[in-house]
Scaffold this motif. Structure first.
Motif, mmCIF file in Angstrom:
data_model
loop_
_atom_site.group_PDB
_atom_site.id
_atom_site.type_symbol
_atom_site.label_atom_id
_atom_site.label_comp_id
_atom_site.label_asym_id
_atom_site.label_seq_id
_atom_site.Cartn_x
_atom_site.Cartn_y
_atom_site.Cartn_z
ATOM 1 N N ARG A 51 39.585 43.701 41.041
ATOM 2 C CA ARG A 51 39.992 43.181 39.712
ATOM 3 C C ARG A 51 41.281 42.518 39.967
ATOM 4 O O ARG A 51 41.431 41.398 39.533
ATOM 5 C CB ARG A 51 40.066 44.187 38.705
ATOM 6 C CG ARG A 51 40.773 43.797 37.391
ATOM 7 C CD ARG A 51 40.108 42.966 36.612
ATOM 8 N NE ARG A 51 40.781 42.846 35.132
ATOM 9 C CZ ARG A 51 42.101 41.874 34.917
ATOM 10 N NH1 ARG A 51 42.107 41.154 36.195
ATOM 11 N NH2 ARG A 51 42.690 41.661 33.970
ATOM 12 N N GLY A 99 40.365 39.455 42.962
ATOM 13 C CA GLY A 99 39.800 38.691 41.656
ATOM 14 C C GLY A 99 40.365 37.423 41.445
ATOM 15 O O GLY A 99 40.122 36.367 41.144
ATOM 16 N N TYR A 138 37.225 36.651 35.641
ATOM 17 C CA TYR A 138 36.397 37.374 36.947
ATOM 18 C C TYR A 138 36.085 39.095 36.481
ATOM 19 O O TYR A 138 35.240 39.378 36.848
ATOM 20 C CB TYR A 138 37.374 37.504 38.101
ATOM 21 C CG TYR A 138 36.959 38.102 38.999
ATOM 22 C CD1 TYR A 138 35.848 37.682 39.891
ATOM 23 C CD2 TYR A 138 37.477 39.246 39.681
ATOM 24 C CE1 TYR A 138 35.284 37.999 40.918
ATOM 25 C CE2 TYR A 138 36.688 40.110 40.563
ATOM 26 C CZ TYR A 138 35.750 39.515 41.533
ATOM 27 O OH TYR A 138 35.196 39.947 42.485
ATOM 28 N N VAL A 139 36.901 39.670 35.514
ATOM 29 C CA VAL A 139 36.563 40.903 35.056
ATOM 30 C C VAL A 139 35.212 41.207 34.357
ATOM 31 O O VAL A 139 34.346 42.116 34.834
ATOM 32 C CB VAL A 139 37.704 41.710 34.098
ATOM 33 C CG1 VAL A 139 37.712 40.825 32.901
ATOM 34 C CG2 VAL A 139 37.524 43.025 34.029
ATOM 35 N N GLY A 186 36.274 49.655 33.418
ATOM 36 C CA GLY A 186 36.249 48.186 33.105
ATOM 37 C C GLY A 186 36.727 47.743 31.707
ATOM 38 O O GLY A 186 37.616 47.035 31.611
ATOM 39 N N PHE A 197 37.430 44.182 30.513
ATOM 40 C CA PHE A 197 36.024 43.676 30.357
ATOM 41 C C PHE A 197 35.495 43.818 28.931
ATOM 42 O O PHE A 197 36.147 44.869 28.178
ATOM 43 C CB PHE A 197 35.253 44.634 31.133
ATOM 44 C CG PHE A 197 33.601 44.508 31.088
ATOM 45 C CD1 PHE A 197 33.124 43.428 30.946
ATOM 46 C CD2 PHE A 197 33.090 45.866 30.376
ATOM 47 C CE1 PHE A 197 31.718 43.344 30.861
ATOM 48 C CE2 PHE A 197 31.770 45.448 30.180
ATOM 49 C CZ PHE A 197 31.025 44.511 30.174
#
Lengths: 361, 272
Positions: B57, B61, B71-72, B138, B143
Motif C-alpha cells: 500500500r 503502491g 491502488y488501495v 484495508g 480501501f
C-alpha cells in the motif's frame, strides 16, 4: 510383587499371570473366590499373526524387511510384551495391528477379526498409544480426552463421563483443566495412555510407552499401566528394555529382523536365554586374565573380558550361590577388586544367547 | 486399585462409530482451538499478511499504475482473495502427521475421510479470519467498496470459496511434505502463483513472455472476479474483461482445485 496380586482380582484367565513362577493354576484357593470371570467368550488369542511380512523400499533402491514372516500369538487375558532392539520390526507390527499399514503377506487376526480384510472392525476394539505422545498441547488434558472419546463414537455427555473416569484412573484430575503444553513428559505419556482408554477398548496397544522417560517417571508410568491392566484390558506393548517386559508382561515375544526368535513367560525366557551374570571389576588390569580363569568353571559360557573397563562378566547357573563362590575364590587369592556383583542379563546378552550375535545397532 | 478399575468399568464401548459430521466437527474444533490458543499462529499470521498489505500500500503502491482505480482499491480485494495461499495450513497438517496425531486418528473407528474434511473446515475458517483482518486493515488505510452491497457480499462469498480450495491445496502439500519444516518450504512454492498474477500489479506491466501465464492462471481469475464485484462495472475496462468472464473462470478454477486436492489428499490419507 504386590501388583501381580492386584491384577488377579478380575478373572481366572488373568490369574494365570501369577503362574509365571512355574505352577499352573487350575484351581486356586482363597482370593479367587471373589473374582468375577472376565468377558472372554472363548480363549482365542487376542492377536495372532502368521507369516506376517512387510517390506519398505524397492528392489532397485534396496529393500527393508521390516517384518519377515512374523509368527506371533498374544494370548487372551495376558499382557504381552514384544521385546526387541531398534529396527527389529516392533513399531511396524504395532502399526499393522492398529491398521495403520497393510502387511504385504501373511495373516493377522485381532480379537478374532481378520485385520487385513476388516480393518474398520479392528479399530472399534483397539486403543493405541504410539511412540510420541499424540496429545494436543494447546488443549487441556480433559479436552484431549473428550476429543478422543468423541472420535471413538461416544455422545457428548458420554465422552465427558469417560474423560472424567479416565482422568481419575491416570491420576491427572488435579491438572485436568490445564493446557497440556505445561505438562511434564511423564504426564503427557499418562494422558496419551488415557486417550487410548476412553473408548473402553478390548485391546490396548502401547508402542514403547516409556522410551525417553527418566527412570522415576518410567516407574510411575509402569504403575499406571499395571493399574489399567487390573481393569481387565488385554495389553500388547513393545519395549527395548528386558526389565520393562519383565515388570509388566506375562508373555514375552522377542523379535529380531522382523521374526520372532523366542517366546515364553519372563521366567522361561530368562532360564532359556539370559542367565544371571557375575560381573567383576578388578583394580589392576593384570589380574583380569587370572580372574577370568577362576570364574570359567562357574559359568555356563566362556567369561567375557572387557579390558579397558577392567571387567569380567560370566553368565552363571546358580545365581547367588555362584556369586558366593566367586567372592571366596577371588579373596583367597588376594586379588584387589573395585566391584563384584550379580546382575540380570542385558538385552544384548539375551540376544547373544538366543541368536549367537549381539543385538544389532 | 479396584476402585480405579471400577471407574474405568463405568465406561462402555460406544454402540456406533462416529458419524462423518461428528468426526469432522470434533477435529475442526480441536484445530480452531489450537490456532486460537497458540499466540504464535494467531499473531504471526495476522502480522505477516498485514505487513505485506502495508508494504504494497505505502511502499510499492505509489509506483504501480492502475489507471482510474486507486491502488488501495486494486490491492485489497486481491489480498482478500488469495489469503489462503499465505496460510500455514500445510505446516499444521505436517505437524499432525509428525506428532502422531494422524496415527491416533487413523487408529480410531472414524470415517477417515472425515478427518481431512474437519481439517479443511477449520482451515477455511482460519483463512476467512485472515481475510477479515485484511479487510479491516484495508479499510483503515483507505480501501472502499464501490460496487454496492450485493457486489461486496458476492465478492466475500467467493473469497470463502477460494479459501476452501486453498485449504485443500495446503492439506495436500502438508501430507506430501513429510515434516513441518519441509511443509514450510513447500508452502513458499505457491508464491510465483501469487506474484505472477494481477494480484499486486496489472498484468500489462509484465514482460510480454510472462503475460500469457499471468493472464491465464487461477489466481488472476480469482483476484479479477473479487475485484470486479467489489469495485463495480466501471473497472471492467481496466481489468480487460467483464465481471462474469472473471467470475465464471474463477468458479471453474476454484472447483477444479478443490476437487483435485480433496481427492488426492483423501486418497493419500485413507490408503492403508
Amino acid at each position: 510383587m504386590a501388583h501381580r496380586g492386584a491384577r488377579c482380582h478380575r478373572s481366572l484367565i488373568s490369574s494365570q499371570r501369577s503362574s509365571e513362577s512355574g505352577q499352573l493354576l487350575t484351581g486356586l484357593p482363597g482370593t479367587l473366590g471373589r473374582m468375577t470371570p472376565r468377558a472372554a467368550p472363548n480363549s482365542a488369542p487376542t492377536i495372532e499373526a502368521h507369516g506376517l511380512t512387510k517390506h519398505y523400499g524397492s528392489e532397485r533402491k534396496g529393500m527393508v524387511h521390516a517384518l519377515a514372516g512374523l509368527d506371533l500369538v498374544a494370548p487372551a487375558g495376558k499382557v504381552t510384551a514384544i521385546l526387541g532392539p531398534n529396527g527389529a520390526g516392533k513399531t511396524t507390527f504395532v502399526k499393522a495391528v492398529a491398521t495403520l499399514l497393510r502387511p504385504d503377506a501373511g495373516s493377522l487376526t485381532v480379537a478374532g477379526i481378520d485385520a487385513i480384510a476388516h480393518p474398520e472392525q479392528v479399530r472399534r476394539v483397539i486403543g493405541l498409544a504410539g511412540q510420541n505422545a499424540a496429545v494436543e498441547p494447546a488443549l487441556t488434558g480433559r479436552e484431549n480426552l473428550v476429543m478422543v472419546a468423541r472420535l471413538f463414537g461416544h455422545t457428548a455427555p458420554a465422552a465427558k463421563a469417560a474423560a472424567a473416569a479416565v482422568l481419575a484412573e491416570i491420576h491427572l484430575e488435579d491438572d485436568a483443566d490445564r493446557p497440556v503444553k505445561g505438562y511434564s513428559g511423564g504426564m503427557r505419556r499418562r494422558l496419551d495412555l488415557g486417550a487410548s482408554l476412553v473408548g473402553s477398548p478390548r485391546i490396548l496397544l502401547l508402542d514403547e510407552p516409556t522410551t525417553g522417560l527418566d527412570p522415576r517417571t518410567r516407574i510411575e508410568l509402569w504403575e499406571s499401566i499395571r493399574s489399567l491392566v487390573a481393569g481387565g484390558t488385554d495389553v500388547m506393548l513393545t519395549t527395548q528394555y528386558l526389565e520393562e517386559a519383565d515388570q509388566l508382561a506375562d508373555h514375552i515375544v522377542i523379535i529380531d529382523h522382523g521374526r520372532a526368535i523366542a517366546t515364553g513367560t519372563p521366567t522361561e525366557l530368562k532360564s532359556q536365554a539370559g542367565r544371571d551374570v557375575v560381573e567383576v571389576r578388578v583394580q589392576h588390569g593384570h589380574d583380569l586374565a587370572t580372574v577370568a580363569e577362576m570364574l570359567a568353571p562357574l559359568g555356563t559360557e566362556t567369561p567375557h573380558l572387557d579390558e579397558p573397563a577392567r571387567r569380567v562378566a560370566v553368565p552363571v547357573a546358580e545365581g547367588t550361590a555362584s556369586l558366593a563362590v566367586a567372592v571366596r575364590l577371588i579373596s583367597e587369592r588376594g586379588i584387589e577388586l573395585d566391584d563384584i556383583g550379580l546382575r540380570r542379563p542385558t538385552l544384548d546378552e539375551v540376544f547373544l544367547a538366543l541368536t549367537g550375535t549381539g543385538a544389532p545397532e | 486399585m479396584s476402585r480405579n478399575a471400577g471407574m474405568l468399568a463405568t465406561i462402555h464401548p460406544p454402540a456406533h462409530p462416529p458419524t462423518v459430521w461428528a468426526t469432522a466437527t470434533t477435529y475442526a474444533g480441536r484445530t480452531v482451538r489450537q490456532f486460537v490458543r497458540t499466540p504464535q499462529l494467531l499473531i504471526v499470521n495476522a502480522v505477516t499478511s498485514t505487513m505485506f498489505l502495508l508494504i504494497f500500500r505505502f511502499v510499492f503502491g505509489g509506483a504501480i499504475q492502475t489507471g482510474p482505480v486507486k491502488y488501495v482499491d486494486f490491492l485489497i480485494p486481491a489480498l482478500a482473495a488469495v489469503s489462503g495461499l499465505f496460510s500455514t495450513g500445510a505446516v499444521g497438517v505436517a505437524e499432525d502427521a509428525d506428532t502422531g496425531m494422524f496415527d491416533r486418528m487413523r487408529s480410531l473407528p472414524v470415517p477417515r475421510a472425515a478427518v481431512l474434511l474437519g481439517r479443511a473446515i477449520a482451515d477455511t475458517a482460519l483463512i476467512t479470519w485472515g481475510t477479515f483482518v485484511t479487510l479491516v486493515v484495508g479499510f483503515i488505510v483507505g480501501f472502499r467498496v464501490h460496487g454496492g452491497v450485493l457486489g461486496a457480499l458476492a465478492g466475500l462469498g467467493l473469497c470463502v470459496l477460494f479459501a476452501a480450495s486453498f485449504a485443500w491445496l495446503q492439506i495436500f502439500l502438508g501430507l506430501i511434505a513429510g515434516s513441518a519444516q519441509a511443509a514450510q518450504g513447500i508452502g513458499f512454492s505457491v508464491f510465483p502463483l501469487i506474484f505472477v498474477s494481477s494480484a499486486y500489479v496489472p498484468v500489462e506491466s509484465m514482460p510480454g513472455w510472462l503475460q500469457p501465464f499471468a493472464e491465464n492462471q487461477p489466481v488472476t481469475a480469482m483476484v479479477g472476479s473479487v475485484r470486479a464485484l467489489v469495485l463495480g462495472g466501471d473497472t471492467e475496462a481496466l481489468l480487460g474483461h467483464t465481471t462474469s468472464w472473471f467470475v465464471v473462470r474463477s468458479l471453474a478454477w476454484s472447483a477444479l482445485i478443490l476437487v483435485l486436492f480433496a481427492t488426492l489428499s483423501t486418497r493419500k490419507f485413507t490408503k492403508l
